[in-house]
Design a protein around this motif. Sequence first.
Motif, PDB file in Angstrom:
ATOM      1  N   ILE A  65       6.242   1.956  15.381  1.00 47.73           N
ATOM      2  CA  ILE A  65       6.160   2.618  16.904  1.00 47.73           C
ATOM      3  C   ILE A  65       5.008   1.954  17.346  1.00 47.73           C
ATOM      4  N   THR A  66       3.876   1.424  16.653  1.00 47.07           N
ATOM      5  CA  THR A  66       2.778   0.872  17.054  1.00 47.07           C
ATOM      6  C   THR A  66       3.070  -0.775  17.403  1.00 47.07           C
ATOM      7  N   ALA A  67       3.832  -1.296  16.380  1.00 45.25           N
ATOM      8  CA  ALA A  67       4.006  -2.807  16.267  1.00 45.25           C
ATOM      9  C   ALA A  67       5.227  -3.162  17.181  1.00 45.25           C
TER      10      ALA A  67
ATOM     11  N   ALA B 257       6.203   5.048   6.279  1.00 52.36           N
ATOM     12  CA  ALA B 257       5.356   3.942   6.666  1.00 52.36           C
ATOM     13  C   ALA B 257       5.954   2.917   7.631  1.00 52.36           C
ATOM     14  N   THR B 258       7.063   2.642   7.320  1.00 53.50           N
ATOM     15  CA  THR B 258       7.685   1.747   8.233  1.00 53.50           C
ATOM     16  C   THR B 258       7.994   2.325   9.501  1.00 53.50           C
ATOM     17  N   ILE B 259       8.295   3.661   9.817  1.00 47.15           N
ATOM     18  CA  ILE B 259       8.687   4.277  11.137  1.00 47.15           C
ATOM     19  C   ILE B 259       7.318   4.286  11.796  1.00 47.15           C
ATOM     20  N   GLY B 260       6.251   4.729  11.020  1.00 49.98           N
ATOM     21  CA  GLY B 260       4.861   4.581  11.910  1.00 49.98           C
ATOM     22  C   GLY B 260       4.521   3.402  12.330  1.00 49.98           C
TER      23      GLY B 260
ATOM     24  N   PRO C  76      -1.233   6.593   8.682  1.00 50.35           N
ATOM     25  CA  PRO C  76      -1.918   5.407   8.283  1.00 50.35           C
ATOM     26  C   PRO C  76      -1.467   4.068   8.668  1.00 50.35           C
ATOM     27  N   ALA C  77      -0.008   4.300   8.760  1.00 53.42           N
ATOM     28  CA  ALA C  77       0.960   3.286   8.982  1.00 53.42           C
ATOM     29  C   ALA C  77       1.131   2.982  10.580  1.00 53.42           C
TER      30      ALA C  77
ATOM     31  N   MET D 149       0.786  -1.328  -0.019  1.00 57.64           N
ATOM     32  CA  MET D 149       0.009  -0.030   0.050  1.00 57.64           C
ATOM     33  C   MET D 149       1.045   1.312  -0.058  1.00 57.64           C
ATOM     34  N   ALA D 150       2.023   1.351   0.497  1.00 61.31           N
ATOM     35  CA  ALA D 150       2.724   2.506   0.693  1.00 61.31           C
ATOM     36  C   ALA D 150       3.630   2.926  -0.474  1.00 61.31           C
TER      37      ALA D 150
END
Length: 455
Positions: free
Chosen positions: A51-53, A45-48, A195-196, A37-38
């Motif tokens: 952070i949450t994963a 996208a990888t940075i975002g 979104p990521a 998607m990115a």
Amino acid sequence: MTDKRLTIQQRLLVAGTLFGMFFGAGNLIFPVHLGQMAGSNVAAATIGFIITAVGIPIFGVAAIGITHSDGLQTLSSKVGKGYGIFFTCLLYLTIGPLFAIPRCATVSFTTGIAPLLAENTPEWPFLLVFSAVFFGFVLFFSLRPGKITVWIGKIINPLFLIFFAVLVISALLSPGAPASSIEPIETYRTSAFFPALIEGYGTMDAIAGLAFGIVVIDVIRRMGIDNDDAIAKDVLSSGVFTGLLMILIYVVSILMGAQSRGLFELSENGGIALTQIANHYLGGLGQFILAFTITFACLKTSIGLVTACAETFVKMTGGKIPYRTWAILFTLFSFAVSNIGLSAIISYSVPMLMLIYPPAIALIVLAFIGKFFQHDRIVYITTMIGTWAAAVFDCMKSLPASVQTAFHMDTLVSFAAKYLPLFDKNLGWLLPAVIGFVIGMIFHLSRVRGTAAAS
């Protein structure tokens, strides 16, 4: 009490245990799909996503240790006893029979059985049979805990990681197209970071981290560490090792997904994408190995989750409902949910994750900064009120448009979009949480000053 700390070798062992608990099917299908998607915006996208994963889950585990809690219920009970029961139930049901356990079966089916079906063949009868067999094994081993999960964890998981490494190296050495040449989908075109960030919710690892914390602490205690402060530090340091390995896997998975768009159209979900990539680079044998290892890894994860959820609810009900009953109930419910299909499970899980992730993140943050306000309950309460109030709007926004209209939620969503900062980024809960924290701190400080003046 002693000041003994874990050795490097022991920390690596704890990190391996933590990695084994975290790493499941969702940890592969989401980053690969994210890369597709990115496209050219893969870096942001990888940075975002990380952070949450990765970041929040590791801190979630550490939050249990740093507060010297004996589990999620104890930590969440800092808000209130009733809240502790409510939040523990909601979290375990989310990482258990509502979403995570059914997803294990559907990922296994999507990677192993679906590619073998002829075009235009209805999948639901095959999914029904496959999931029945899958959950038959899950229930059998959940009711008879033994060495099966240890064997799979020590044999299947390493084999899978070796196979995955071969797949990644093959894909990166011969990419379908450079990631920089892939056009992102519309959502990721202007800002891929936010979104990521939300895509990372899909791994469910932040809420799983709160549930896994006590397991890691028990492992460390069995290694001879009995000082609570030392345990908290060792949990965090072991988590760093786990995080580094997960980051490496996520980075190459996302990049592999982005480059695969030179070969395939955007897939419906990451399970399909992973199967296509394996078949392209390693042929039918590669697809078989992928299906075999993912199925057994998912089987192990499902057995572990059914066991954990059943044991938790036995404890919460004071043993009035036996373990066997809970295990059968959770397995049957997971079987039913699994038959709606992988894409449906992922889409239906989003609203729940948008609801539960903000208070989970807020709880983790409060656990780390709690020493500055002596873990005063009023601060926890006001912060959670602000967080939950806004998270409800994020949940509503994630529901299908037809559901929003049917229940007249569209007006409330429009209201939130107008007045909540960052609502368009799915972070509308952030400011209300901060406001709630500030209000709580005002109450706390006034109470402290009143106590000091009285003395």
